[in-house]
Design a protein around this motif. Structure first.
Motif, PDB file in Angstrom:
ATOM      1  N   TRP A  87       0.874  -1.179   0.000  1.00 51.13           N
ATOM      2  CA  TRP A  87       0.000   0.000   0.000  1.00 51.13           C
ATOM      3  C   TRP A  87       0.908   1.225   0.000  1.00 51.13           C
ATOM      4  CZ3 TRP A  87      -4.308  -1.439   4.129  1.00 51.13           C
ATOM      5  CH2 TRP A  87      -5.079  -2.476   3.607  1.00 51.13           C
ATOM      6  N   GLN A  88       0.840   1.910  -1.126  1.00 54.54           N
ATOM      7  CA  GLN A  88       1.813   2.977  -1.386  1.00 54.54           C
ATOM      8  C   GLN A  88       1.706   4.147  -0.399  1.00 54.54           C
ATOM      9  OE1 GLN A  88       1.613   4.393  -5.390  1.00 54.54           O
ATOM     10  NE2 GLN A  88       3.494   5.585  -5.207  1.00 54.54           N
ATOM     11  N   LYS A  89       0.439   4.583  -0.134  1.00 52.75           N
ATOM     12  CA  LYS A  89       0.308   5.803   0.675  1.00 52.75           C
ATOM     13  C   LYS A  89       0.868   5.630   2.083  1.00 52.75           C
ATOM     14  CE  LYS A  89      -2.584   9.773   1.255  1.00 52.75           C
ATOM     15  NZ  LYS A  89      -3.882  10.029   1.869  1.00 52.75           N
ATOM     16  N   PRO A  90       0.446   4.594   2.824  1.00 51.09           N
ATOM     17  CA  PRO A  90       1.081   4.433   4.143  1.00 51.09           C
ATOM     18  C   PRO A  90       2.474   3.823   4.039  1.00 51.09           C
ATOM     19  CG  PRO A  90      -0.632   2.762   3.829  1.00 51.09           C
ATOM     20  CD  PRO A  90      -0.678   3.653   2.616  1.00 51.09           C
ATOM     21  N   GLY A  91       2.841   3.341   2.847  1.00 55.47           N
ATOM     22  CA  GLY A  91       4.168   2.750   2.671  1.00 55.47           C
ATOM     23  C   GLY A  91       4.355   1.467   3.464  1.00 55.47           C
ATOM     24  N   CYS A  94       1.700  -5.516   3.659  1.00 58.30           N
ATOM     25  CA  CYS A  94       0.759  -6.129   4.607  1.00 58.30           C
ATOM     26  C   CYS A  94       0.124  -7.372   4.026  1.00 58.30           C
ATOM     27  CB  CYS A  94      -0.305  -5.114   5.014  1.00 58.30           C
ATOM     28  SG  CYS A  94      -1.234  -4.396   3.650  1.00 58.30           S
ATOM     29  N   LEU A  95      -0.252  -8.261   4.937  1.00 52.65           N
ATOM     30  CA  LEU A  95      -1.046  -9.420   4.540  1.00 52.65           C
ATOM     31  C   LEU A  95      -2.472  -8.946   4.342  1.00 52.65           C
ATOM     32  CD1 LEU A  95       0.248 -12.053   7.124  1.00 52.65           C
ATOM     33  CD2 LEU A  95       0.844 -11.896   4.691  1.00 52.65           C
ATOM     34  N   THR A  96      -3.090  -9.377   3.260  1.00 55.32           N
ATOM     35  CA  THR A  96      -4.467  -8.973   2.993  1.00 55.32           C
ATOM     36  C   THR A  96      -5.319 -10.220   2.769  1.00 55.32           C
ATOM     37  OG1 THR A  96      -3.763  -8.599   0.715  1.00 55.32           O
ATOM     38  CG2 THR A  96      -4.059  -6.656   2.098  1.00 55.32           C
ATOM     39  N   SER A  97      -6.628 -10.014   2.839  1.00 58.92           N
ATOM     40  CA  SER A  97      -7.550 -11.140   2.768  1.00 58.92           C
ATOM     41  C   SER A  97      -8.710 -10.813   1.845  1.00 58.92           C
ATOM     42  CB  SER A  97      -8.092 -11.431   4.174  1.00 58.92           C
ATOM     43  OG  SER A  97      -9.091 -12.404   4.110  1.00 58.92           O
ATOM     44  N   ASN A  98      -9.044 -11.756   0.971  1.00 60.46           N
ATOM     45  CA  ASN A  98     -10.295 -11.610   0.213  1.00 60.46           C
ATOM     46  C   ASN A  98     -11.269 -12.706   0.615  1.00 60.46           C
ATOM     47  OD1 ASN A  98      -9.208 -13.835  -0.985  1.00 60.46           O
ATOM     48  ND2 ASN A  98      -8.807 -12.867  -2.962  1.00 60.46           N
ATOM     49  N   ARG A 128     -10.603  -2.487   5.636  1.00 60.40           N
ATOM     50  CA  ARG A 128      -9.948  -3.530   4.837  1.00 60.40           C
ATOM     51  C   ARG A 128      -9.015  -4.301   5.761  1.00 60.40           C
ATOM     52  NH1 ARG A 128      -7.140  -1.265  -0.426  1.00 60.40           N
ATOM     53  NH2 ARG A 128      -6.666   0.515   0.893  1.00 60.40           N
ATOM     54  N   PRO A 129      -9.399  -5.518   6.160  1.00 63.25           N
ATOM     55  CA  PRO A 129      -8.564  -6.234   7.121  1.00 63.25           C
ATOM     56  C   PRO A 129      -7.162  -6.495   6.568  1.00 63.25           C
ATOM     57  CG  PRO A 129     -10.310  -7.667   6.271  1.00 63.25           C
ATOM     58  CD  PRO A 129     -10.566  -6.305   5.718  1.00 63.25           C
ATOM     59  N   HIS A 130      -6.174  -6.212   7.373  1.00 62.29           N
ATOM     60  CA  HIS A 130      -4.787  -6.429   6.944  1.00 62.29           C
ATOM     61  C   HIS A 130      -3.897  -6.577   8.177  1.00 62.29           C
ATOM     62  CE1 HIS A 130      -4.984  -2.091   7.658  1.00 62.29           C
ATOM     63  NE2 HIS A 130      -3.674  -2.119   7.866  1.00 62.29           N
ATOM     64  N   VAL A 131      -2.760  -7.162   7.957  1.00 65.95           N
ATOM     65  CA  VAL A 131      -1.740  -7.285   9.013  1.00 65.95           C
ATOM     66  C   VAL A 131      -0.486  -6.615   8.470  1.00 65.95           C
ATOM     67  CG1 VAL A 131      -0.432  -8.864  10.477  1.00 65.95           C
ATOM     68  CG2 VAL A 131      -2.675  -9.566   9.588  1.00 65.95           C
ATOM     69  N   THR A 132      -0.134  -5.486   9.041  1.00 66.78           N
ATOM     70  CA  THR A 132       1.068  -4.801   8.569  1.00 66.78           C
ATOM     71  C   THR A 132       2.297  -5.601   9.008  1.00 66.78           C
ATOM     72  OG1 THR A 132      -0.028  -2.661   8.742  1.00 66.78           O
ATOM     73  CG2 THR A 132       2.379  -2.630   8.639  1.00 66.78           C
ATOM     74  N   LEU A 133       3.110  -5.977   8.018  1.00 65.21           N
ATOM     75  CA  LEU A 133       4.336  -6.738   8.321  1.00 65.21           C
ATOM     76  C   LEU A 133       5.555  -5.827   8.345  1.00 65.21           C
ATOM     77  CD1 LEU A 133       3.940  -9.954   6.112  1.00 65.21           C
ATOM     78  CD2 LEU A 133       3.252  -9.595   8.495  1.00 65.21           C
ATOM     79  N   ALA A 134       5.532  -4.784   7.506  1.00 61.50           N
ATOM     80  CA  ALA A 134       6.700  -3.903   7.432  1.00 61.50           C
ATOM     81  C   ALA A 134       6.276  -2.512   6.986  1.00 61.50           C
ATOM     82  CB  ALA A 134       7.722  -4.476   6.455  1.00 61.50           C
ATOM     83  N   ARG A 135       6.984  -1.523   7.500  1.00 64.79           N
ATOM     84  CA  ARG A 135       6.742  -0.132   7.123  1.00 64.79           C
ATOM     85  C   ARG A 135       7.932   0.363   6.297  1.00 64.79           C
ATOM     86  NH1 ARG A 135       2.227   1.046   9.928  1.00 64.79           N
ATOM     87  NH2 ARG A 135       1.898  -0.189  11.818  1.00 64.79           N
ATOM     88  N   LYS A 136       7.842   1.610   5.861  1.00 61.12           N
ATOM     89  CA  LYS A 136       8.898   2.212   5.025  1.00 61.12           C
ATOM     90  C   LYS A 136       9.105   1.435   3.727  1.00 61.12           C
ATOM     91  CE  LYS A 136      10.229   5.203   8.303  1.00 61.12           C
ATOM     92  NZ  LYS A 136       9.806   6.581   8.229  1.00 61.12           N
ATOM     93  N   ALA A 137       8.040   0.808   3.249  1.00 62.73           N
ATOM     94  CA  ALA A 137       8.159   0.041   1.998  1.00 62.73           C
ATOM     95  C   ALA A 137       8.034   0.993   0.814  1.00 62.73           C
ATOM     96  CB  ALA A 137       7.063  -1.020   1.949  1.00 62.73           C
ATOM     97  N   ARG A 138       8.775   0.693  -0.243  1.00 66.24           N
ATOM     98  CA  ARG A 138       8.712   1.548  -1.432  1.00 66.24           C
ATOM     99  C   ARG A 138       8.256   0.786  -2.670  1.00 66.24           C
ATOM    100  NH1 ARG A 138      13.208   4.082   0.987  1.00 66.24           N
ATOM    101  NH2 ARG A 138      14.635   2.802  -0.215  1.00 66.24           N
TER     102      ARG A 138
END
Ligand code: 2AM
Length: 185
Positions: A87-91, A94-98, A128-138
């Protein structure tokens, strides 16, 4: 960690689903395969699914929100995390689920109603359920992995505490099918 606004101590709070040890290890195994040099991994002890971010809340609001949250009927929830998204805006990565139980969305909406009723404004973005695994992603990162089946039969009120060496999320209270388990601080 408390912030003082207009003479009132504020805590930075959010509602979340908290993982058990098995789920936490499954998430950690995926995190271990990410290019750590390009990212800031989330501490394993901080992994969670945000149901609703509240932001700064004073003690009176917290007590009222917690009392209302305790009245919600909670049934077991299942979410299958089968995607790794950028997810570009928060950078974030994350794990996502459908594939998740609609009662998770319902719980998030019920919590939003409670929080707004108690005078706390919230982000109107779709849940939107998600699990953030890492930040500062580009950038996105392609990874094959066994989907994580996340089961929760309770939800938590969590405090985000800023410490000298980073952020720590502390579970304050939990509510679920098994009843309230207070961990109040
Ligand atoms: P996340 O759910 O994408 O990881 C505590 O800050 C948690 O609330 C984090 O997990 C964070 O992002 C989530 N969150 C949601 N909206 C937020 C906001 N506006 N500011 C900070 N954190 C927010």
């Amino acid at each position: 960690m408390q912030t003082v606004v207009a003479g009132k101590a504020m805590k930075r709070l959010f509602f979340a689903l908290w993982p058990n040890q098995v789920i936490r290890r499954q998430c950690s195994r995926i995190m271990a395969r990410l290019p750590e040099a390009e990212l800031r991994p989330v501490a394993a002890s901080n992994l969670h699914v945000t149901l609703l971010f509240l932001g700064g809340v004073n003690a009176g609001q917290q007590a009222a929100i917690a009392a209302d949250a305790a009245s919600l009927a909670v049934s077991p929830m299942r979410l299958t995390f089968n995607g790794l998204s950028y997810w570009q805006k928060p950078g974030i990565l994350c794990l996502t689920s459908n594939d998740f139980d609609q009662q998770v969305t319902r719980l998030s909406e019920q919590l939003a109603t409670i929080v707004v009723r108690n005078g706390v404004s919230i982000d109107e973005r779709r849940f939107r359920p998600h699990v953030t695994l890492a930040r500062k992603a580009r950038q996105a990162f392609a990874l094959e992995f066994e989907p994580i089946v996340w089961r929760s039969d309770d939800f938590c009120l969590v405090e985000s505490c800023s410490l000298a060496d980073g952020v720590e999320y502390r579970v304050l209270q939990r509510w679920g099918a098994k009843g309230l388990s207070a961990m109040s601080k």
